[in-house]
Design an enzyme around this catalytic site. Sequence first.
Site, PDB file in Angstrom:
ATOM      1  N   GLU A  87     -77.510  16.992   3.664  1.00 60.45           N
ATOM      2  CA  GLU A  87     -77.398  18.267   2.941  1.00 60.45           C
ATOM      3  C   GLU A  87     -76.714  18.032   1.590  1.00 60.45           C
ATOM      4  O   GLU A  87     -77.116  18.582   0.556  1.00 60.45           O
ATOM      5  CB  GLU A  87     -76.578  19.243   3.783  1.00 60.45           C
ATOM      6  N   TYR A  88     -75.678  17.200   1.610  1.00 64.41           N
ATOM      7  CA  TYR A  88     -74.976  16.868   0.361  1.00 64.41           C
ATOM      8  C   TYR A  88     -75.964  16.225  -0.618  1.00 64.41           C
ATOM      9  O   TYR A  88     -76.059  16.615  -1.786  1.00 64.41           O
ATOM     10  CB  TYR A  88     -73.809  15.908   0.668  1.00 64.41           C
ATOM     11  N   ASP A  89     -76.707  15.217  -0.105  1.00 64.74           N
ATOM     12  CA  ASP A  89     -77.661  14.511  -0.975  1.00 64.74           C
ATOM     13  C   ASP A  89     -78.677  15.466  -1.565  1.00 64.74           C
ATOM     14  O   ASP A  89     -79.068  15.356  -2.737  1.00 64.74           O
ATOM     15  CB  ASP A  89     -78.406  13.426  -0.174  1.00 64.74           C
TER      16      ASP A  89
ATOM     17  N   SER B  83     -42.226  -1.979 -11.417  1.00 64.66           N
ATOM     18  CA  SER B  83     -42.589  -2.591 -10.130  1.00 64.66           C
ATOM     19  C   SER B  83     -41.558  -2.163  -9.096  1.00 64.66           C
ATOM     20  O   SER B  83     -40.594  -1.471  -9.425  1.00 64.66           O
ATOM     21  CB  SER B  83     -42.657  -4.105 -10.249  1.00 64.66           C
ATOM     22  N   LEU B  84     -41.770  -2.580  -7.865  1.00 70.25           N
ATOM     23  CA  LEU B  84     -40.852  -2.191  -6.785  1.00 70.25           C
ATOM     24  C   LEU B  84     -40.027  -3.385  -6.349  1.00 70.25           C
ATOM     25  O   LEU B  84     -40.518  -4.508  -6.328  1.00 70.25           O
ATOM     26  CB  LEU B  84     -41.656  -1.706  -5.570  1.00 70.25           C
TER      27      LEU B  84
ATOM     28  N   GLU C 122     -44.354   5.732   3.028  1.00 69.47           N
ATOM     29  CA  GLU C 122     -45.805   5.590   3.204  1.00 69.47           C
ATOM     30  C   GLU C 122     -46.175   4.108   3.202  1.00 69.47           C
ATOM     31  O   GLU C 122     -45.396   3.276   2.731  1.00 69.47           O
ATOM     32  CB  GLU C 122     -46.559   6.305   2.082  1.00 69.47           C
TER      33      GLU C 122
ATOM     34  N   LYS D  34     -47.708   0.607   2.038  1.00 65.70           N
ATOM     35  CA  LYS D  34     -47.946   0.028   0.703  1.00 65.70           C
ATOM     36  C   LYS D  34     -49.345  -0.583   0.706  1.00 65.70           C
ATOM     37  O   LYS D  34     -49.606  -1.567   1.391  1.00 65.70           O
ATOM     38  CB  LYS D  34     -46.900  -1.035   0.393  1.00 65.70           C
TER      39      LYS D  34
ATOM     40  N   ASP E 111     -52.622  -2.579  -0.298  1.00 66.96           N
ATOM     41  CA  ASP E 111     -52.800  -3.865  -0.966  1.00 66.96           C
ATOM     42  C   ASP E 111     -53.967  -3.760  -1.943  1.00 66.96           C
ATOM     43  O   ASP E 111     -55.081  -4.184  -1.669  1.00 66.96           O
ATOM     44  CB  ASP E 111     -53.062  -4.941   0.098  1.00 66.96           C
TER      45      ASP E 111
ATOM     46  N   ARG F 230     -52.204  -1.174 -14.616  1.00 68.28           N
ATOM     47  CA  ARG F 230     -50.778  -1.284 -14.861  1.00 68.28           C
ATOM     48  C   ARG F 230     -50.494  -2.294 -15.979  1.00 68.28           C
ATOM     49  O   ARG F 230     -49.593  -2.109 -16.784  1.00 68.28           O
ATOM     50  CB  ARG F 230     -50.092  -1.716 -13.556  1.00 68.28           C
TER      51      ARG F 230
ATOM     52  N   GLU G 267     -52.847   3.667  -6.220  1.00 70.95           N
ATOM     53  CA  GLU G 267     -53.406   2.344  -5.947  1.00 70.95           C
ATOM     54  C   GLU G 267     -54.933   2.437  -5.853  1.00 70.95           C
ATOM     55  O   GLU G 267     -55.463   3.291  -5.136  1.00 70.95           O
ATOM     56  CB  GLU G 267     -52.829   1.869  -4.600  1.00 70.95           C
TER      57      GLU G 267
ATOM     58  N   TYR H 109     -55.644   6.112  -3.819  1.00 77.86           N
ATOM     59  CA  TYR H 109     -54.655   7.029  -3.238  1.00 77.86           C
ATOM     60  C   TYR H 109     -53.521   7.191  -4.248  1.00 77.86           C
ATOM     61  O   TYR H 109     -53.029   6.190  -4.793  1.00 77.86           O
ATOM     62  CB  TYR H 109     -54.048   6.454  -1.948  1.00 77.86           C
TER      63      TYR H 109
ATOM     64  N   LYS I 197     -41.638  -5.345   2.914  1.00 79.28           N
ATOM     65  CA  LYS I 197     -42.915  -6.052   3.033  1.00 79.28           C
ATOM     66  C   LYS I 197     -43.105  -6.634   4.435  1.00 79.28           C
ATOM     67  O   LYS I 197     -42.141  -7.068   5.076  1.00 79.28           O
ATOM     68  CB  LYS I 197     -42.978  -7.190   2.007  1.00 79.28           C
TER      69      LYS I 197
ATOM     70  N   CYS J 169     -65.790 -35.066  28.300  1.00 72.09           N
ATOM     71  CA  CYS J 169     -64.706 -34.090  28.423  1.00 72.09           C
ATOM     72  C   CYS J 169     -63.346 -34.793  28.282  1.00 72.09           C
ATOM     73  O   CYS J 169     -63.097 -35.776  28.995  1.00 72.09           O
ATOM     74  CB  CYS J 169     -64.809 -33.395  29.780  1.00 72.09           C
TER      75      CYS J 169
ATOM     76  N   CYS K 132     -61.634 -34.591  32.012  1.00 67.30           N
ATOM     77  CA  CYS K 132     -62.146 -35.249  33.225  1.00 67.30           C
ATOM     78  C   CYS K 132     -63.200 -36.311  32.947  1.00 67.30           C
ATOM     79  O   CYS K 132     -63.737 -36.903  33.883  1.00 67.30           O
ATOM     80  CB  CYS K 132     -62.697 -34.208  34.190  1.00 67.30           C
TER      81      CYS K 132
ATOM     82  N   CYS L 186     -67.828 -28.764  29.049  1.00 70.80           N
ATOM     83  CA  CYS L 186     -67.698 -29.846  30.008  1.00 70.80           C
ATOM     84  C   CYS L 186     -68.614 -29.515  31.176  1.00 70.80           C
ATOM     85  O   CYS L 186     -68.638 -28.381  31.653  1.00 70.80           O
ATOM     86  CB  CYS L 186     -66.245 -29.932  30.488  1.00 70.80           C
TER      87      CYS L 186
ATOM     88  N   CYS M   9     -63.360 -30.833  37.135  1.00 66.59           N
ATOM     89  CA  CYS M   9     -62.489 -30.883  35.956  1.00 66.59           C
ATOM     90  C   CYS M   9     -61.183 -30.128  36.214  1.00 66.59           C
ATOM     91  O   CYS M   9     -61.195 -28.972  36.636  1.00 66.59           O
ATOM     92  CB  CYS M   9     -63.223 -30.273  34.769  1.00 66.59           C
TER      93      CYS M   9
HETATM   94  O1  I6G Z   1     -46.644  -0.510  -6.564  1.00 64.40           O
HETATM   95  C1  I6G Z   1     -46.347   0.601  -5.900  1.00 64.40           C
HETATM   96  C2  I6G Z   1     -46.960   0.882  -4.720  1.00 64.40           C
HETATM   97  C3  I6G Z   1     -46.642   2.040  -4.024  1.00 64.40           C
HETATM   98  C4  I6G Z   1     -45.367   1.477  -6.415  1.00 64.40           C
HETATM   99  C5  I6G Z   1     -45.041   2.647  -5.710  1.00 64.40           C
HETATM  100  C6  I6G Z   1     -45.710   2.916  -4.497  1.00 64.40           C
HETATM  101  O2  I6G Z   1     -45.380   4.018  -3.852  1.00 64.40           O
HETATM  102  C7  I6G Z   1     -45.965   4.274  -2.617  1.00 64.40           C
HETATM  103  N1  I6G Z   1     -44.116   3.482  -6.190  1.00 64.40           N
HETATM  104  C8  I6G Z   1     -43.511   3.184  -7.309  1.00 64.40           C
HETATM  105  C9  I6G Z   1     -42.469   4.106  -7.798  1.00 64.40           C
HETATM  106  C10 I6G Z   1     -43.814   2.030  -8.028  1.00 64.40           C
HETATM  107  N2  I6G Z   1     -44.761   1.191  -7.581  1.00 64.40           N
HETATM  108  C11 I6G Z   1     -43.132   1.702  -9.266  1.00 64.40           C
END
Ligand code: I6G
Length: 667
Positions: free
Chosen positions: A33-35, A80-81, A111, A113, A115, A134, A171, A221, A311, A406, A409, A424, A430
């Site tokens: 339907e969306y399509d 950075s963190l 929350e 982190k 990757d 960044r 991210e 997110y 981490k 083997c 054995c 084997c 064995c």
């Molecule tokens: O690199 C980051 C990942 C996630 C973040 C971050 C984060 O919040 C969930 N929050 C801050 C304030 C910073 N880097 C600087």
Amino acid sequence: MTVKTQIKELSELLEEYNYQYYVLDDPSVSDSEYDHIFQKLQKLERENPDLISPNSPTQKVGGIALTKFEQVTHRIPMLSLDNVFEAQALTDFMQRAIDKSANAETAFCIEPKLDGLAASIIYENGLLVQAATRGDGQTGENVTENVKTIANLPLKLRGENIPPLLEVRGEVFMLKAGFNKLNEGLIKAGEKPFVNPRNAAAGSLRQLDSKVAASRPLAFYCYGVGVFAGDFPDSQFERIQQLKGWGLPVSEEVKRVVGNDNCQAYYQAIQKKRPNLAYEIDGVVYKVDNISVQDKLGFVARAPRWASAYKFPAEEAVTVVENVEFQVGRTGAITPVAKLQPVFVGGVTVSNATLHNKDEIERLGILIGDQVVVRRAGDVIPQVARVLADKRDPETTREIEFPTVCPVCQSSVERIEGEATVRCAGGLYCEAQRKEAIKHFASRKALDIDGLGNKLVELLVDQKMIQDPAQLFSLTTAQVSSLPRMGETSAKKLINSLQVSKKTTLARFLYSLGIREVGEATANNLASHYKTIEAIESAGIEDLKSVSDVGEIVAKHIYYFFRQPHNIEVVSKLIAAGIHWQEIAEVKESELPLLGQTFVITGSFDKMSRSDIKLALQALGAKVAGSVSKKTSTVVAGEAAGSKLTKAQELGINIMDEDAILTLLNS
Ligand code: I6G
């Protein structure tokens, strides 16, 4: 309705559907339907190009190809963190925040982190106008065209009180499933796959051609706010909820908690959940929730004092393959195991990694002496993820040689075509397979030795009282009763059961030998076909293939089993120990009284086991099926027979109880 209004309405409808799907995770329409609506809008826009808005839902497919990315200076630096790696360090971070705010009940917004890679996205009057990486924190690259193609990111904000200026930070990442699919496609096209979802996300975001970026399964997110004009709640958690309210995607795992225990428990819970999350994460981010307290805490160097990333231990590490050894599993599978220079990975010291099989060794192209990347995620067994072939030294590396016998054995090894595993062939003999072989030998459908359960088999083998199934029959009451938790009565019972079990059928005996892929039915067919164990032992592969249900693979398993002197020896010992069966009389097919009839057996029986009834019926020429149909001749119904009996009654099929079938079999 004017075309302009139609375009507006269709765009708004699609925006609503996108919001339901990507932000609320609660779609109200089907994909088709969306399509359909999407295509309708595309058609109208094609016919009226002057009415295309740059923020139309159709504009997520890319199109603009750049020659280079422009630089963007962040109005507020992207910091950075600080990382912590231990529970105590997190406690210390929290304590500093509590001290500074003079509030033991300080709340933290927490929350996972993700990757991926950080990005800044600017909305002016609710419209996405700029997106940047960044970079070095001060200056990033303008990746607006690529970010606009990210499926879950709105080009236009929704809801009330949209601020004139809003910079969201978050991210960019790739879902695991999308990453796997992307790599499959790259491999198929002969291109190099990405090493992990993070690299794939980074590579996709930095594509100069936004059509390529659009084809990549990127997601976003939000985790915070940069510059903004207008009012905002004084709480990190509430700010995130506000962003969600404007249609921006945020992690469903964001929580606000108070107290060290709760913060630590969240880390543990997310770590457990990690393998099941749709995206890769590498830790948990903790932020002081109250923005005024955040301001009070301020910054040190390039990181806020009010936030910390706890981490997870690194899941990959580089080490050296010192040797490769071969382990024999309980079913005879021979597995190569890399012996590694010990390395700390995934929170533990790892010195072994499975190489699975020959195919995997070839796929990795691994040599003894190679430097390799070892991966250990969660509780998963360590794996060699890849070989650093460019670091290879021909002087110190050598090929891995698979054993030809083997390692436990010295029986020969077999590899069936199409199977990755080398096995084997010394099943009964064995040492590595001994316990499983004896458990199978004693099991209900095999020799059915009453009182000889799995635990007892393990005990007997561990105490070196038996080494193969034949030695079971030399056990004495005194020996058995000397075992822990075995009284004299149980010991006598077992010795008696062993005596009783000696009278069996050829089919059961064959099944009890545990030949690979020789189940009850195949054993039965072999017994009916060959009539004697000697005939089966000497049968060639082609001859074995003439037996019903025996194909090339099963024939080879049987053939190789009886080519192992150890196996032949155990079979002879079993017969010498008194195992016997009635010779199968020569019967002509036409003399089989139940030929052409189909039986179904259901429920439980007192005097004869289900599998014995089945074997007896089959010996008389009947077919035994698993379900009742119009073709069923008779249903044999024992105690507590259920739906099969009901169906037989409905179809008016002949029904026999236990006594009736025993009378039939005896006659
Ligand atoms: O690199 C980051 C990942 C996630 C973040 C971050 C984060 O919040 C969930 N929050 C801050 C304030 C910073 N880097 C600087």
